[in-house]
Write a protein that holds these residues in place. Structure first.
Motif, PDB file in Angstrom:
ATOM      1  N   MET A 192       5.089  -4.012   3.402  1.00  0.00           N
ATOM      2  CA  MET A 192       3.697  -4.332   3.099  1.00  0.00           C
ATOM      3  C   MET A 192       3.322  -3.738   1.744  1.00  0.00           C
ATOM      4  O   MET A 192       3.814  -2.675   1.363  1.00  0.00           O
ATOM      5  CB  MET A 192       2.761  -3.790   4.183  1.00  0.00           C
ATOM      6  N   GLN A 193       2.453  -4.413   1.036  1.00  0.00           N
ATOM      7  CA  GLN A 193       2.077  -4.013  -0.318  1.00  0.00           C
ATOM      8  C   GLN A 193       0.768  -3.210  -0.258  1.00  0.00           C
ATOM      9  O   GLN A 193      -0.318  -3.730  -0.451  1.00  0.00           O
ATOM     10  CB  GLN A 193       1.944  -5.251  -1.205  1.00  0.00           C
ATOM     11  N   PHE A 194       0.908  -1.925  -0.014  1.00  0.00           N
ATOM     12  CA  PHE A 194      -0.259  -1.078   0.179  1.00  0.00           C
ATOM     13  C   PHE A 194      -1.037  -0.875  -1.119  1.00  0.00           C
ATOM     14  O   PHE A 194      -2.226  -0.532  -1.075  1.00  0.00           O
ATOM     15  CB  PHE A 194       0.159   0.264   0.769  1.00  0.00           C
ATOM     16  N   ASP A 195      -0.402  -1.084  -2.262  1.00  0.00           N
ATOM     17  CA  ASP A 195      -1.133  -0.960  -3.515  1.00  0.00           C
ATOM     18  C   ASP A 195      -2.227  -2.009  -3.622  1.00  0.00           C
ATOM     19  O   ASP A 195      -3.292  -1.761  -4.198  1.00  0.00           O
ATOM     20  CB  ASP A 195      -0.173  -1.059  -4.702  1.00  0.00           C
ATOM     21  N   ARG A 196      -1.996  -3.178  -3.032  1.00  0.00           N
ATOM     22  CA  ARG A 196      -3.035  -4.219  -3.054  1.00  0.00           C
ATOM     23  C   ARG A 196      -4.189  -3.844  -2.141  1.00  0.00           C
ATOM     24  O   ARG A 196      -5.344  -4.166  -2.435  1.00  0.00           O
ATOM     25  CB  ARG A 196      -2.432  -5.566  -2.660  1.00  0.00           C
ATOM     26  N   VAL A 197      -3.894  -3.165  -1.035  1.00  0.00           N
ATOM     27  CA  VAL A 197      -4.969  -2.679  -0.174  1.00  0.00           C
ATOM     28  C   VAL A 197      -5.772  -1.609  -0.909  1.00  0.00           C
ATOM     29  O   VAL A 197      -7.008  -1.601  -0.889  1.00  0.00           O
ATOM     30  CB  VAL A 197      -4.405  -2.112   1.139  1.00  0.00           C
ATOM     31  N   ALA A 220      -6.227  -1.262  -4.046  1.00  0.00           N
ATOM     32  CA  ALA A 220      -6.987  -1.819  -5.176  1.00  0.00           C
ATOM     33  C   ALA A 220      -8.164  -2.684  -4.721  1.00  0.00           C
ATOM     34  O   ALA A 220      -9.029  -3.021  -5.547  1.00  0.00           O
ATOM     35  CB  ALA A 220      -6.053  -2.642  -6.059  1.00  0.00           C
ATOM     36  N   HIS A 221      -8.226  -3.016  -3.452  1.00  0.00           N
ATOM     37  CA  HIS A 221      -9.283  -3.905  -2.963  1.00  0.00           C
ATOM     38  C   HIS A 221     -10.640  -3.216  -3.027  1.00  0.00           C
ATOM     39  O   HIS A 221     -10.790  -2.064  -2.628  1.00  0.00           O
ATOM     40  CB  HIS A 221      -8.971  -4.322  -1.520  1.00  0.00           C
ATOM     41  N   GLU A 222     -11.644  -3.919  -3.535  1.00  0.00           N
ATOM     42  CA  GLU A 222     -13.017  -3.421  -3.555  1.00  0.00           C
ATOM     43  C   GLU A 222     -13.764  -4.021  -2.370  1.00  0.00           C
ATOM     44  O   GLU A 222     -14.163  -5.180  -2.402  1.00  0.00           O
ATOM     45  CB  GLU A 222     -13.698  -3.783  -4.870  1.00  0.00           C
ATOM     46  N   PRO A 223     -13.938  -3.240  -1.305  1.00  0.00           N
ATOM     47  CA  PRO A 223     -14.455  -3.816  -0.058  1.00  0.00           C
ATOM     48  C   PRO A 223     -15.941  -4.160  -0.113  1.00  0.00           C
ATOM     49  O   PRO A 223     -16.730  -3.496  -0.789  1.00  0.00           O
ATOM     50  CB  PRO A 223     -14.195  -2.708   0.965  1.00  0.00           C
TER      51      PRO A 223
END
Length: 206
Positions: free
Chosen positions: A1-6, A8-11
């Motif tokens: 899983m690509q946790f860096d994308r999580v 970087a997400h602005e919720p």
């Protein structure tokens, strides 16, 4: 899983509901790949009995913030040590029909046996990401919801368990952020508001 994308997400933040809650979407790493831990809610509960969920619950006055809420509840429900959680990011806040705003955190946790330590939890279930992202195990339907308006309901069927409802909404975003999985552009079916839910979840919704 690509946790860096999580990370970087602005919720999206929801702050206009009268009650707050928070959950942890816990990810474990195994030789065969990552898996996601869920709890199965006890059948005696008045809200969402028998449904699959992430560890978490309502904010208490002593909680400094919603991360503290999620970690405290996960400790109470499955014995997860807050210090053992590597929080990698957040998903969008969501609203529920019970007038909660729910804040989902994503955390990597140790791969060990967890036991229900709360009467609200009937079972702890860990489902492989490879199975959750298999489109043969997924379907969705379009409905006109009396509270939300037009919605798309998601259903994940893995190892005899069904993840749906608010937890499935959070799971969809997690999988789209952290993997190459994407929701198909069209639902499997269009349903009227009063049509039955799929048989696997019908009893839980009653």
């Amino acid at each position: 899983m690509q946790f860096d994308r999580v990370a970087a997400h602005e919720p999206v933040v929801v702050d206009d509901e009268p009650q707050e809650a928070a959950v942890i979407a816990p990810v474990v790493t195994r030789p065969a790949g990552e898996a996601i831990l869920f709890t199965k809610r006890a059948d005696h509960l008045s809200d969402h009995p028998g449904q699959m969920s992430f560890p978490g619950g309502g904010r208490e006055p002593e909680d400094d913030d919603l991360l503290r809420t999620a970690l405290r509840e996960a400790n109470e429900e499955i014995g997860l040590d807050p210090l053992a959680v590597n929080v990698v990011g957040r998903l969008d806040d969501i609203r529920t029909i019970t007038r909660y705003s729910v804040r989902p955190f994503v955390g990597r946790i140790p791969d060990r046996d967890y036991l229900p330590s709360d009467e609200e939890v009937a079972e702890i279930v860990t489902l492989p990401v490879s199975e959750l992202t298999d489109l043969d195990n997924y379907e969705s339907e379009h409905r006109d919801h009396p509270h939300y308006g037009e919605i798309r309901l998601h259903f994940f069927y893995v190892d005899g368990y069904t993840v749906w409802g608010a937890t499935a909404r959070m799971l969809v975003q997690l999988l789209e952020l952290a993997t190459d999985w994407r929701v198909p552009p069209e639902p499997d079916r269009y349903m009227e508001p009063d049509d039955d839910l799929p048989p696997s979840v019908r009893d839980e919704a009653e």
